[in-house]
Design an enzyme around this catalytic site. Structure first.
Site, PDB file in Angstrom:
ATOM      1  N   HIS A 150       1.025  -0.927  -0.250  1.00  0.00           N
ATOM      2  CA  HIS A 150      -0.198   0.049   0.064  1.00  0.00           C
ATOM      3  C   HIS A 150       1.001   1.241   0.239  1.00  0.00           C
ATOM      4  CE1 HIS A 150      -3.416  -2.002   0.078  1.00  0.00           C
ATOM      5  NE2 HIS A 150      -4.002  -1.963   1.312  1.00  0.00           N
ATOM      6  N   HIS A 224      -9.756   2.150   0.627  1.00  0.00           N
ATOM      7  CA  HIS A 224      -9.302   0.757   1.332  1.00  0.00           C
ATOM      8  C   HIS A 224     -10.665   0.668   2.307  1.00  0.00           C
ATOM      9  CE1 HIS A 224      -8.166  -2.485   3.763  1.00  0.00           C
ATOM     10  NE2 HIS A 224      -6.666  -2.582   2.759  1.00  0.00           N
ATOM     11  N   TYR A 226     -13.524  -0.643   4.288  1.00  0.00           N
ATOM     12  CA  TYR A 226     -13.874  -1.606   5.186  1.00  0.00           C
ATOM     13  C   TYR A 226     -15.985  -1.500   5.536  1.00  0.00           C
ATOM     14  CZ  TYR A 226      -9.612  -3.717   6.432  1.00  0.00           C
ATOM     15  OH  TYR A 226      -8.308  -4.099   6.689  1.00  0.00           O
ATOM     16  N   GLU A 362     -11.192  -3.674  -3.041  1.00  0.00           N
ATOM     17  CA  GLU A 362     -10.570  -2.766  -3.364  1.00  0.00           C
ATOM     18  C   GLU A 362     -10.182  -2.558  -5.110  1.00  0.00           C
ATOM     19  OE1 GLU A 362      -6.958  -2.725  -0.537  1.00  0.00           O
ATOM     20  OE2 GLU A 362      -8.342  -4.201  -0.081  1.00  0.00           O
TER      21      GLU A 362
END
Length: 397
Positions: A150, A224, A226, A362
């Site tokens: 990342h 990213h 969730y 993603e």
């Protein structure tokens, strides 16, 4: 109606002034009551800005709140472009936060788990922390065992972006911009980056990515977030039902680096072409599932036009009847099932996040593409433009 309200307000104000005079009051009378909002005002898309926190170096960070006419709300900060909350109506019309996050700004700074952040320069993993462009090797910091994850130690999720809010008739949003300097985290070239978050009155959260460079470099930007469509803190996502429009996936080794092959999903736990509960895919005896402690794999999307905005995934949650669809121009999507959540984070809902408390979709180019010549290229050269679009659409069934 307006004239009647105006006359009543005038009579109230005159009475208040007379009473103040008779009583010898020195303070002015209180303000008259406000008129109730009109239907047009109630349905307007709005955006507001507030202070969110201060970094140790004194840099102030803001939080932007976007609300559409349907009661959907997105809160995002210019620190890492982090989406801190995403409120979406359920089948009864009640809006609940459906994205995971932390309790405070300080928690995001001290213990950053990538929740809701912009990921760059390179989303996902680069093997051995290095890659080549035109026979020149570039070395990156290794922050995931022997690999780079990342964007390195200080990726785009840990920087302060410039932010410009906007309002339109059918949408509101924020334009985030950041210049990643030549050599930052080992990547070559000055990268001018722009990411636009747009909340529409169709309950869409649109993410538009744009970048240019003055030297050949690699770019793979993503988001990213969730998600838990039952609501943040409301248990795990094993009962969610998933459809992923992918015929293939990229197998990985024990370090979650792609082997370079693209394998069919047929007769594997990665076959989500027909709607299936997540529990039926992660609770199986499979070597690939063991490597990721669940699913943490890149899916190769079915696309007739490589650059077209294409339906990548559809997720539904039976109890709230919420549905999320993901459209993207990207060739792949990393499906991650929260395998490394371990009850240690200061969750904003007050409940610690256990394994499988949320999932990520993603949208991206494939992991380790700079070292995998058979994968779609992620090289960006001077004079070229990096453009990518992903749209999360929410509804109820």
């Amino acid at each position: 109606m307006k004239n009647e309200f105006s006359r009543s307000t005038s009579r109230w104000l005159a009475g208040a002034l007379l009473a103040a005079t008779l009583l010898g009051c020195s303070k002015p009378p209180p303000a008259p009551p406000k008129a109730p909002p009109t239907p047009e005002e109630k349905s307007k898309n709005t955006i507001s800005k507030a202070a969110f926190g201060t970094l140790p170096d004194g840099t102030a960070v803001d939080l932007f709140t976007m609300v559409n006419a349907n009661g959907m709300e997105v809160r995002a900060t210019n620190y890492g472009g982090i989406i801190t909350a995403l409120l979406v109506p359920d089948g009864t019309g009640k809006a609940t936060d459906v994205t995971l996050g932390l309790k405070s700004f300080d928690d995001y700074v001290k213990n950053p788990p990538y929740f809701g952040a912009i990921i760059g320069r390179y989303g996902n993993r680069i093997a051995k922390g290095q890659f080549k462009i035109d026979d020149q090797t570039f070395k990156l910091p290794k922050n995931d065992g022997p690999n780079t994850l990342h964007g390195g130690v200080k990726g785009f999720d840990k920087v302060v972006w410039q932010a410009e809010p906007f309002e339109k008739e059918d949408s509101v949003g924020v334009i985030f911009t950041y210049t990643s300097k030549d050599g930052e985290e080992g990547f070559p070239g000055n990268l001018q980056t722009r990411v636009t978050y747009t909340l529409t009155d169709k309950n869409e959260l649109s993410l538009d990515y744009h970048a240019t460079t003055d030297k050949p470099t690699v770019v793979n930007l993503t988001q990213h977030a969730y998600f838990n469509l039952a609501g943040d803190g409301n248990g795990d996502v094993l009962g969610h039902e998933f459809t992923i429009y992918a015929d293939g996936y990229t197998p990985v080794n024990k370090q979650l680096i792609p082997t370079g092959k693209i394998e069919p999903v047929t007769d594997t736990p990665f076959d989500f072409r027909n709607k299936v509960k997540l529990a039926d895919r992660v609770n199986v005896d499979n070597e690939q599932i063991k490597f990721g402690k669940g699913i943490d794999h890149n899916f190769v999307l079915k696309k007739k036009d490589p650059k077209a905005l294409t339906l990548a995934a559809r997720v539904s949650e039976p109890t709230t009847r919420r549905v999320m669809e993901v459209h993207t121009t990207e060739p792949g999507v990393q499906f991650y099932t929260g395998n490394f959540l371990d009850d240690t984070l200061a969750a904003k809902a007050g409940k610690p996040y256990a394994k499988h408390s949320g999932f990520c979709l993603e949208t991206q180019h494939f992991p380790d593409s700079p070292n995998q010549p058979e994968f779609p290229s992620t090289v960006l050269r001077p004079g070229e433009e990096y453009n990518s679009k992903t749209v999360y659409t929410f509804s109820v069934r």
